[in-house]
Design an enzyme around this catalytic site. Structure first.
Site, short mmCIF file in Angstrom:
data_model
loop_
_atom_site.label_atom_id
_atom_site.label_comp_id
_atom_site.label_asym_id
_atom_site.label_seq_id
_atom_site.Cartn_x
_atom_site.Cartn_y
_atom_site.Cartn_z
N CYS A 93 44.68 33.55 40.94
CA CYS A 93 43.88 32.74 41.41
C CYS A 93 42.80 32.43 40.50
O CYS A 93 41.94 31.36 40.52
CB CYS A 93 42.98 33.26 42.61
N HIS B 3 39.74 40.43 31.25
CA HIS B 3 41.11 40.90 31.59
C HIS B 3 41.19 42.27 31.55
O HIS B 3 41.01 42.93 30.34
CB HIS B 3 42.22 40.20 30.54
N HIS C 2 23.58 25.55 40.57
CA HIS C 2 24.70 25.43 41.59
C HIS C 2 25.86 26.49 41.22
O HIS C 2 26.10 26.75 40.07
CB HIS C 2 25.29 24.30 41.82
N HIS D 252 34.84 30.96 43.72
CA HIS D 252 36.37 31.22 44.10
C HIS D 252 36.44 31.64 45.85
O HIS D 252 35.63 32.75 46.22
CB HIS D 252 37.32 32.04 43.31
N HIS E 178 36.65 27.35 55.04
CA HIS E 178 36.75 27.16 56.46
C HIS E 178 37.46 25.72 56.51
O HIS E 178 38.49 25.87 57.39
CB HIS E 178 35.30 26.62 57.04
N ASN F 250 41.96 29.67 51.42
CA ASN F 250 41.98 30.05 49.86
C ASN F 250 43.17 29.38 49.32
O ASN F 250 44.44 29.69 49.48
CB ASN F 250 42.35 31.51 50.02
#
Length: 474
Positions: free
Chosen positions: A168, A247, A342, A346, A375, A379
């Protein structure tokens, strides 16, 4: 004496030239977003509660307890009724996909998003210099980049990169590749495509840690056009200020907490371990430790250092009182709002959004774009950041000079973040055009409990299947 004066003058002029050249080259190394286009499939691919229930009912391996778990997970997921699924899910073939389903899913996304993006920007495919595509769970021969190059007849010297398995957080990894290319080559256009392949990745077993992925992931994607041409600075939407990648793949627990694997019966799925939140938190904290000095003002860093020094002195002089007051907290000691306007988070799930919001001490206003994107679209993996950005733009939140922080988490385990500067006031409604006026709704509750809550009252596992069949036959 005159010679020395000339030598000194020449040296000063040469030094000034080198300084000018350094800053002039940096101007050609900037990374600008000219436009982006999120993907919205056709309405026939909407995954409402009725269709979702039928897909689950068709899975013969799911029993009563697994169905109760599924219901609890989807009710608490924060996902609404208008998300999208692959065509084979809609057609009742979720458990028997084909390679054609997978290729068609990706081609529909690419054809729709790229065509709209190029039309919007007025650019020809032959003008693209760099193509970067990231789809974690799709790897074909020829690659997806090759298919795109063939379809649009792009140039022979195009630099193409096809990323798979990055999870992702892959969008910002692709962005980092483009940023590094821009640092060494002038006047380039880059096309970044980010999506996820779901058509062949429906889990048909009963392992709860693998069922969870079925609840969260939905179809989506985004095409982004970038450049480092200084002549197009006035047309840019955003300018990249910095990017940080973390990572933790060397840690076994982090490496294994999120992976594609087979269950005990050999059924393929996406595994989400119970220690995933712990691995995500550790990667998130380490990423912020590197990121914060790059994006926060000096006054906030000085305040943090002073506060930390006072805390250490107090702990040294009054160890007992310090121990009593040492209640643990997940909240960051830094105020990120001093350097960020802002927050583009994710949409990994309601718990992910809540966790990041609590850590950064964000308000509901700050979290609204991520909650609404989850919503409406679910995802969508690596592309989820761009739906959140699209919500901000559709609500006309982004003003010239403001700064946007993107934070993504992904398998590996990785946490990647970047900071953008808004180059001009923007208000394109993008994929939110038909629904932005309805957001935020009065309630984010989905109707799954209302429709399927009766399952929780069933105690006899033997009659569960019969009652489930009767429910969908009515």
């Amino acid at each position: 004496m005159e010679f020395l004066s000339l030598l000194f003058g020449f040296t000063v002029m040469h030094l000034c030239f080198l300084i000018w050249k350094f800053f002039d080259q940096r101007r050609d190394q900037e990374c600008y977003i000219l436009s982006y286009q999120c993907y919205k499939p056709s309405d026939e691919r909407k995954l409402g509660s009725d269709l979702c229930g039928k897909i689950i009912a068709n899975n013969e391996y799911i029993g009563l307890n697994e169905c109760k778990f599924f219901l609890k997970a989807i009710v608490n997921s924060g996902i609404g009724e208008e998300t999208y699924a692959p065509r084979n899910f809609i057609e009742g073939r979720a458990v028997s996909p084909t390679l054609h389903d997978e290729i068609t899913e990706m081609e529909e996304f690419c054809d729709d998003s790229i065509a709209k993006l190029l039309t919007k920007s007025g650019l020809s495919p032959s003008e693209i210099d760099v193509l970067v595509v990231n789809v974690s769970l799709f790897s074909s021969v020829p690659s997806l980049t090759s298919r795109i190059i063939n379809h649009y007849k792009m140039r022979e010297d195009i630099k193409a990169y096809n990323l798979a398995g990055m999870g992702c957080s892959a969008s910002l990894i692709s962005l980092d590749i483009i940023q590094n290319i821009f640092k060494s080559q002038k006047n380039k256009y880059a096309l970044l495509l980010t999506s996820e392949s779901l058509s062949t990745n429906w889990y048909s077993g009963n392992n709860r840690s693998m069922i969870l992925a079925n609840c969260l992931f939905r179809t989506g994607g985004c095409a982004i056009l970038l450049t480092n041409k200084r002549s197009l600075k006035h047309k840019a939407i955003l300018k990249l200020k910095c990017l940080v990648r973390t990572h933790h793949g060397a840690r076994d627990d982090a490496h294994n907490c999120c992976s594609q694997k087979e269950d005990e019966q050999g059924r393929l799925g996406f595994y989400l371990a119970k220690d995933l939140p712990k691995a995500a938190t550790r990667a998130f904290v380490d990423n912020l430790r590197v990121l914060s000095p790059k994006i926060l003002p000096a006054r906030e860093l000085v305040r943090f250092l002073f506060k930390s020094l006072v805390k250490k002195v107090t702990k040294f002089r009054y160890p007992k009182s310090a121990a009593g007051a040492g209640a643990t907290t997940n909240k960051s000691p830094l105020n990120f709002k001093t350097g960020v306007d802002h927050f583009c988070l994710h949409t990994g799930g309601k718990a992910v959004i809540d966790g990041i919001g609590m850590s950064l001490d964000l308000s509901e206003y700050d979290l609204e774009p991520a909650r609404m994107s989850l919503h409406r679209f679910g995802n969508t993996s690596a592309s989820s950041l761009w739906y959140v950005l699209g919500y901000m733009e559709a609500k006309k939140r982004l003003k010239k000079g403001e700064r946007v922080l993107m934070i993504s988490l992904g398998a590996g385990f990785k946490c990647n973040s970047c900071l953008w500067e808004v180059m001009r006031d923007v208000g394109d409604r993008n994929v939110w055009d038909d629904c932005i006026d309805n957001y935020p709704p009065h309630s984010l509750a989905n109707p799954f409990m209302e429709k399927y809550g009766w399952i929780n009252s069933i105690q006899d596992a033997d009659t569960f299947r019969l009652k489930l069949a009767q429910f969908f036959s009515n």
